[in-house]
Design a protein around this motif. Sequence first.
Motif, PDB file in Angstrom:
ATOM      1  N   SER A 175      27.709 135.288 -53.851  1.00 15.73           N
ATOM      2  CA  SER A 175      26.344 135.461 -53.345  1.00 15.73           C
ATOM      3  C   SER A 175      25.673 134.115 -53.047  1.00 15.73           C
ATOM      4  O   SER A 175      24.638 133.784 -53.618  1.00 15.73           O
ATOM      5  CB  SER A 175      25.484 136.243 -54.349  1.00 15.73           C
ATOM      6  OG  SER A 175      26.051 137.470 -54.669  1.00 15.73           O
ATOM      7  N   PRO A 176      26.254 133.311 -52.153  1.00 13.15           N
ATOM      8  CA  PRO A 176      25.703 131.977 -51.897  1.00 13.15           C
ATOM      9  C   PRO A 176      24.338 132.024 -51.205  1.00 13.15           C
ATOM     10  O   PRO A 176      24.078 132.888 -50.359  1.00 13.15           O
ATOM     11  CB  PRO A 176      26.760 131.339 -50.986  1.00 13.15           C
ATOM     12  CG  PRO A 176      27.401 132.502 -50.293  1.00 13.15           C
ATOM     13  CD  PRO A 176      27.431 133.601 -51.319  1.00 13.15           C
ATOM     14  N   LEU A 267      31.827 136.381 -51.194  1.00  9.52           N
ATOM     15  CA  LEU A 267      31.544 137.611 -51.932  1.00  9.52           C
ATOM     16  C   LEU A 267      30.049 137.914 -51.895  1.00  9.52           C
ATOM     17  O   LEU A 267      29.223 137.020 -52.119  1.00  9.52           O
ATOM     18  CB  LEU A 267      31.983 137.455 -53.395  1.00  9.52           C
ATOM     19  CG  LEU A 267      33.442 137.041 -53.633  1.00  9.52           C
ATOM     20  CD1 LEU A 267      33.643 136.646 -55.093  1.00  9.52           C
ATOM     21  CD2 LEU A 267      34.384 138.172 -53.251  1.00  9.52           C
ATOM     22  N   TYR A 268      29.714 139.174 -51.636  1.00  7.50           N
ATOM     23  CA  TYR A 268      28.298 139.563 -51.593  1.00  7.50           C
ATOM     24  C   TYR A 268      28.183 141.049 -51.899  1.00  7.50           C
ATOM     25  O   TYR A 268      29.129 141.826 -51.730  1.00  7.50           O
ATOM     26  CB  TYR A 268      27.683 139.237 -50.233  1.00  7.50           C
ATOM     27  CG  TYR A 268      28.472 139.759 -49.052  1.00  7.50           C
ATOM     28  CD1 TYR A 268      28.218 141.016 -48.517  1.00  7.50           C
ATOM     29  CD2 TYR A 268      29.503 138.995 -48.489  1.00  7.50           C
ATOM     30  CE1 TYR A 268      28.957 141.492 -47.445  1.00  7.50           C
ATOM     31  CE2 TYR A 268      30.240 139.464 -47.418  1.00  7.50           C
ATOM     32  CZ  TYR A 268      29.959 140.717 -46.900  1.00  7.50           C
ATOM     33  OH  TYR A 268      30.701 141.194 -45.846  1.00  7.50           O
ATOM     34  N   ASP A 293      22.282 138.315 -44.526  1.00  9.00           N
ATOM     35  CA  ASP A 293      22.227 136.874 -44.224  1.00  9.00           C
ATOM     36  C   ASP A 293      23.408 136.141 -44.846  1.00  9.00           C
ATOM     37  O   ASP A 293      23.948 135.194 -44.256  1.00  9.00           O
ATOM     38  CB  ASP A 293      20.917 136.267 -44.729  1.00  9.00           C
ATOM     39  CG  ASP A 293      19.723 136.656 -43.876  1.00  9.00           C
ATOM     40  OD1 ASP A 293      19.937 137.112 -42.737  1.00  9.00           O
ATOM     41  OD2 ASP A 293      18.576 136.506 -44.345  1.00  9.00           O
ATOM     42  N   ILE A 294      23.798 136.546 -46.054  1.00 13.94           N
ATOM     43  CA  ILE A 294      24.950 135.909 -46.704  1.00 13.94           C
ATOM     44  C   ILE A 294      26.181 136.047 -45.815  1.00 13.94           C
ATOM     45  O   ILE A 294      26.909 135.071 -45.567  1.00 13.94           O
ATOM     46  CB  ILE A 294      25.208 136.525 -48.092  1.00 13.94           C
ATOM     47  CG1 ILE A 294      24.050 136.228 -49.046  1.00 13.94           C
ATOM     48  CG2 ILE A 294      26.521 135.976 -48.676  1.00 13.94           C
ATOM     49  CD1 ILE A 294      24.172 136.929 -50.387  1.00 13.94           C
ATOM     50  N   LYS A 296      26.259 136.800 -42.538  1.00 12.32           N
ATOM     51  CA  LYS A 296      26.044 136.163 -41.236  1.00 12.32           C
ATOM     52  C   LYS A 296      26.324 134.670 -41.285  1.00 12.32           C
ATOM     53  O   LYS A 296      27.082 134.132 -40.467  1.00 12.32           O
ATOM     54  CB  LYS A 296      24.611 136.419 -40.780  1.00 12.32           C
ATOM     55  CG  LYS A 296      24.230 135.697 -39.492  1.00 12.32           C
ATOM     56  CD  LYS A 296      22.771 135.949 -39.141  1.00 12.32           C
ATOM     57  CE  LYS A 296      22.367 135.158 -37.908  1.00 12.32           C
ATOM     58  NZ  LYS A 296      20.924 135.377 -37.567  1.00 12.32           N
ATOM     59  N   TYR A 297      25.711 133.980 -42.244  1.00  8.40           N
ATOM     60  CA  TYR A 297      25.857 132.525 -42.295  1.00  8.40           C
ATOM     61  C   TYR A 297      27.127 132.093 -43.024  1.00  8.40           C
ATOM     62  O   TYR A 297      27.645 131.001 -42.766  1.00  8.40           O
ATOM     63  CB  TYR A 297      24.618 131.897 -42.938  1.00  8.40           C
ATOM     64  CG  TYR A 297      23.383 132.099 -42.085  1.00  8.40           C
ATOM     65  CD1 TYR A 297      23.252 131.452 -40.859  1.00  8.40           C
ATOM     66  CD2 TYR A 297      22.359 132.952 -42.482  1.00  8.40           C
ATOM     67  CE1 TYR A 297      22.132 131.640 -40.057  1.00  8.40           C
ATOM     68  CE2 TYR A 297      21.236 133.152 -41.693  1.00  8.40           C
ATOM     69  CZ  TYR A 297      21.129 132.489 -40.477  1.00  8.40           C
ATOM     70  OH  TYR A 297      20.026 132.700 -39.682  1.00  8.40           O
ATOM     71  N   GLY A 298      27.629 132.943 -43.910  1.00  7.45           N
ATOM     72  CA  GLY A 298      28.878 132.614 -44.592  1.00  7.45           C
ATOM     73  C   GLY A 298      30.053 132.559 -43.639  1.00  7.45           C
ATOM     74  O   GLY A 298      30.965 131.743 -43.799  1.00  7.45           O
ATOM     75  N   ARG A 299      30.036 133.433 -42.632  1.00  8.93           N
ATOM     76  CA  ARG A 299      31.138 133.459 -41.669  1.00  8.93           C
ATOM     77  C   ARG A 299      31.167 132.207 -40.801  1.00  8.93           C
ATOM     78  O   ARG A 299      32.187 131.923 -40.159  1.00  8.93           O
ATOM     79  CB  ARG A 299      31.019 134.704 -40.799  1.00  8.93           C
ATOM     80  CG  ARG A 299      31.225 135.988 -41.575  1.00  8.93           C
ATOM     81  CD  ARG A 299      30.919 137.232 -40.767  1.00  8.93           C
ATOM     82  NE  ARG A 299      31.927 137.454 -39.736  1.00  8.93           N
ATOM     83  CZ  ARG A 299      31.958 138.533 -38.965  1.00  8.93           C
ATOM     84  NH1 ARG A 299      31.031 139.464 -39.096  1.00  8.93           N
ATOM     85  NH2 ARG A 299      32.904 138.682 -38.068  1.00  8.93           N
TER      86      ARG A 299
END
Length: 341
Positions: A175-176, A267-268, A293-294, A296-299
């Motif tokens: 969960s960044p 992971l989210y 958002d996790i 979207k921006y994690g990718r």
Amino acid sequence: MKRHVFFLTLLLSTISCLHARTSCGWTPDILSDGYEMRTVNHPDDYSGKVVSTIIRKLVSSDSLGGHTHRGVLYIHGFNDYFFQKDMGDRFVRHGYDFYAVDLRRYGRSIMEDQKPFDVRNMTEYFPDIDSALVAMQQSGISEIILMGHSTGGLTASYFESRRHPESIKALILNSPFLDWNQGWKERIIPIVSTLGSIWPEMKISQDGSTAYGESLLKSHRGEWLYNTDWKQMRSPDVNAGWIRAVTMAQNSLRDGKADIKIPILLLYSSKSVNGSEWTPEFNRGDAVLDVDDIKKYGRELGPNVTCVKVMEGMHDLVLSAPGIREPLYRYIFSWLTRKGL
């Protein structure tokens, strides 16, 4: 000739000093059960004296027939510290030496009269991470998995995007904190961030809800025990300098600028939960960040990102209910196996 001798002596002296600063003795940690800790001194900054704390638990050499060369380094989030003993134990049982760091002004590293959790630039945490990596390498660990939760996931991603240490082979993000979850208030974050460069101590109030804390603590509606002076029930107030530090780090990871080459496990939770009063949903969703958002921006972090939606997981996924975290850990270890780690 004398000049060469002088510079050689200076170099050896510097190496010796650096070694001395990160090789003080390990002592039993508050978690007990084989966990150890040691304090690392860093140069003073705007808060005065600065230390970080390395915590570890090692794989028994008897269980492997020798020492392992694999390890995990965990970085906690905001209003947090390392207390997730269950997580550390699982990595050790799977043959990984487990290390964590309580960053400066967090948990075991909070000094008297310091403002907890304060930061002006996320790069301030890089020496804290570096010192832990040095300790791991001195112990013979050559393959390191860097793992971060929430703001720690942002810090880990930022560190890897800037430094690219050869020893770090994979990144696990729990969960960044890659984007703000403030609704309409997000429109004023750029303004607050700009003010943070001029008045970093300007106070920014946080939501006073205790719902997330209630969902975690055994004394309320959760199953975990931790120090509520180090991880407070309410999210504490921050300042404009903190807002600016987080925003700069987030922006540096957008639109492919991160370019992290190593494998990333993102992971989210399956859903976000809102509200100020506790309901059972707080134990079945992310009560802190926007899960969309996790993803979207994690990718955007790199070319090798594995996205995993954890059904009914909490914000700190490893603190979710047993029926959720058990398959989560199975997936984590199978992913590491598939990546050759």
